[in-house]
Design a protein around this motif. Structure first.
Motif, mmCIF file in Angstrom:
data_model
loop_
_atom_site.group_PDB
_atom_site.id
_atom_site.type_symbol
_atom_site.label_atom_id
_atom_site.label_comp_id
_atom_site.label_asym_id
_atom_site.label_seq_id
_atom_site.Cartn_x
_atom_site.Cartn_y
_atom_site.Cartn_z
ATOM 1 N N ARG A 27 45.780 -35.906 88.588
ATOM 2 C CA ARG A 27 46.647 -34.752 88.366
ATOM 3 C C ARG A 27 47.836 -35.148 87.504
ATOM 4 O O ARG A 27 48.230 -34.428 86.569
ATOM 5 C CB ARG A 27 47.118 -34.196 89.723
ATOM 6 N N TYR A 28 48.420 -36.292 87.779
ATOM 7 C CA TYR A 28 49.578 -36.781 87.046
ATOM 8 C C TYR A 28 49.268 -36.903 85.549
ATOM 9 O O TYR A 28 50.085 -36.520 84.704
ATOM 10 C CB TYR A 28 49.980 -38.137 87.629
ATOM 11 N N ARG A 29 48.099 -37.426 85.210
ATOM 12 C CA ARG A 29 47.725 -37.640 83.804
ATOM 13 C C ARG A 29 47.624 -36.340 83.017
ATOM 14 O O ARG A 29 47.797 -36.337 81.793
ATOM 15 C CB ARG A 29 46.388 -38.380 83.727
ATOM 16 N N LYS A 30 47.320 -35.252 83.699
ATOM 17 C CA LYS A 30 47.140 -33.969 83.017
ATOM 18 C C LYS A 30 48.453 -33.274 82.691
ATOM 19 O O LYS A 30 48.469 -32.280 81.965
ATOM 20 C CB LYS A 30 46.278 -33.045 83.886
ATOM 21 N N LEU A 31 49.546 -33.781 83.222
ATOM 22 C CA LEU A 31 50.839 -33.134 83.049
ATOM 23 C C LEU A 31 51.605 -33.696 81.863
ATOM 24 O O LEU A 31 51.418 -34.846 81.467
ATOM 25 C CB LEU A 31 51.680 -33.310 84.312
ATOM 26 N N SER A 32 52.495 -32.900 81.316
ATOM 27 C CA SER A 32 53.395 -33.393 80.270
ATOM 28 C C SER A 32 54.435 -34.284 80.922
ATOM 29 O O SER A 32 54.596 -34.297 82.150
ATOM 30 C CB SER A 32 54.084 -32.211 79.578
ATOM 31 N N LYS A 37 57.854 -35.531 85.692
ATOM 32 C CA LYS A 37 59.152 -35.817 86.309
ATOM 33 C C LYS A 37 59.520 -34.729 87.311
ATOM 34 O O LYS A 37 59.936 -35.024 88.447
ATOM 35 C CB LYS A 37 60.221 -35.927 85.231
ATOM 36 N N GLU A 38 59.356 -33.478 86.905
ATOM 37 C CA GLU A 38 59.742 -32.362 87.766
ATOM 38 C C GLU A 38 58.923 -32.328 89.050
ATOM 39 O O GLU A 38 59.469 -32.142 90.145
ATOM 40 C CB GLU A 38 59.593 -31.037 87.008
ATOM 41 N N GLN A 39 57.608 -32.500 88.917
ATOM 42 C CA GLN A 39 56.748 -32.398 90.094
ATOM 43 C C GLN A 39 56.922 -33.588 91.035
ATOM 44 O O GLN A 39 56.930 -33.433 92.257
ATOM 45 C CB GLN A 39 55.292 -32.224 89.685
ATOM 46 N N LEU A 40 57.054 -34.777 90.462
ATOM 47 C CA LEU A 40 57.278 -35.948 91.314
ATOM 48 C C LEU A 40 58.591 -35.812 92.082
ATOM 49 O O LEU A 40 58.653 -36.083 93.287
ATOM 50 C CB LEU A 40 57.288 -37.232 90.482
ATOM 51 N N GLU A 41 59.635 -35.386 91.401
ATOM 52 C CA GLU A 41 60.925 -35.240 92.065
ATOM 53 C C GLU A 41 60.863 -34.161 93.151
ATOM 54 O O GLU A 41 61.448 -34.320 94.230
ATOM 55 C CB GLU A 41 62.024 -34.924 91.049
ATOM 56 N N ARG A 42 60.144 -33.081 92.884
ATOM 57 C CA ARG A 42 60.020 -32.017 93.886
ATOM 58 C C ARG A 42 59.300 -32.525 95.131
ATOM 59 O O ARG A 42 59.727 -32.266 96.258
ATOM 60 C CB ARG A 42 59.254 -30.823 93.284
ATOM 61 N N ILE A 43 58.209 -33.277 94.926
ATOM 62 C CA ILE A 43 57.429 -33.788 96.063
ATOM 63 C C ILE A 43 58.238 -34.801 96.870
ATOM 64 O O ILE A 43 58.278 -34.749 98.100
ATOM 65 C CB ILE A 43 56.110 -34.419 95.570
ATOM 66 N N ILE A 44 58.900 -35.725 96.167
ATOM 67 C CA ILE A 44 59.678 -36.746 96.867
ATOM 68 C C ILE A 44 60.812 -36.105 97.659
ATOM 69 O O ILE A 44 61.038 -36.443 98.830
ATOM 70 C CB ILE A 44 60.240 -37.781 95.872
#
Length: 316
Positions: A27-32, A37-44
């Motif tokens: 999933r990470y590879r498919k993102l810009s 950055k936005e999604q990782l920060e939201r999850i963490i």
């Protein structure tokens, strides 16, 4: 003597409170880069906020032990992912540490089964060191690096247990000493018995995490609780000895953890502990987590001679 109780990561009595929300590398590879950055920060941030919710729940229920999720930070140790997972969340980490210290909670981490030091493949040991460093960095960010423990198993035998144990001692030298000081070793349900794990702990000066369910599933002939427990106690200095507690799902699936803990399964251990008069901590590893903990405390408290000592402790 006092037995204190805790559970693993997710308080099921809270709504949508998992601290282990994640993202796959696919999933990470498919993102810009911006989306990553936005999604990782939201999850963490969600995982840390849910951890704080669990700690408040524990404080309210007087549950003194808690195991943090190892998945607080998705992809933290992935070779192709590099980002700051401490700085942006400084306030959350510090809040977690404050709650733990102010309410005298005992916390820990338990990396997965791939964090081991018995392999003859250098990259496996390198990854183990990397994973231990990740867990230590989280403790350090919380200000718990001197009191929180990181628990692992010895690892595989690879067809020759003696050689594997020699590799363990040799490979462990790659782990920085300040991280080794916070590690514990647990006996497992298939390979390394409680006696074998104790020998390693005694040689390395590492506290042992005694898993009672694993002991029942995998012990040497003649290996007795009344002889093991005093040696296990002696591996601990500043904190009460810690015991992992679960019971078999069924006779056929003996090594699998049941949803709750069968008190009849636990009674032989309770008898030995009472005889030895040693305060201990129980980490409940049943599938029902906090619900299993609360149920077991109720059942133990109903035993003649046992007295409830707050929400998450008993006098035995």
């Amino acid at each position: 003597m006092i037995i204190r109780f805790g559970y693993v990561a997710n308080a099921l009595n809270l709504y949508d409170a998992s601290p282990s929300k994640t993202m796959t590398f696919a999933r990470y590879r498919k993102l810009s880069s911006t989306e990553r950055k936005e999604q990782l920060e939201r999850i963490i941030r969600t995982n840390l906020e849910h951890t704080i919710r669990a700690l408040h729940y524990n404080i309210g229920h007087e549950i003194p032990l808690y195991r943090f999720s190892s998945s607080l930070v998705p992809l933290a140790t992935h070779d192709e992912v590099d980002f700051d997972y401490i700085g942006p969340f400084k306030a959350e980490f510090e809040r977690i540490g404050e709650l733990v210290r102010n309410h005298h909670l005992r916390t820990s981490f338990h990396p997965n089964q791939f964090t081991l030091f018995t392999s003859d493949k250098p990259h496996v040991t390198e990854n183990a060191v990397k994973d231990m460093e990740y867990h230590y960095q989280l403790l350090n960010a919380m200000g718990l690096e001197k009191e929180g423990h990181i628990n692992i198993h010895i690892g595989g035998a690879y067809g020759d247990k003696e050689r594997a144990l020699r590799r363990f001692h040799d490979n462990l030298k790659q782990l920085p000493s300040h991280i080794k000081q916070q590690m514990t070793l647990e006996n497992d349900d298939k390979t390394y018995t409680a006696s074998e794990t104790l020998e390693v702990c005694e040689k390395e000066g590492i506290p042992m995490m005694f898993d009672y369910h694993h002991y029942m599933a995998n012990h040497e002939e003649g290996e007795r609780l009344d002889q093991l427990l005093p040696r296990f106690f002696q591996t601990w200095n500043t904190q009460p000895p810690k015991i992992h507690m679960s019971s078999p799902k069924s006779e056929k699936a003996y090594r699998s953890h049941a949803d709750y803990v069968n008190i009849e399964f636990v009674k032989p251990l309770l008898k030995e502990l009472k005889h030895l008069n040693q305060d201990v901590d129980f980490m409940i590893e049943a599938k029902a987590k906090d619900r299993a903990l609360l149920k077991l405390i109720e059942e133990i408290s109903a035993v003649r001679g046992v007295k409830r000592h707050g929400g998450g402790s008993v006098f035995l």
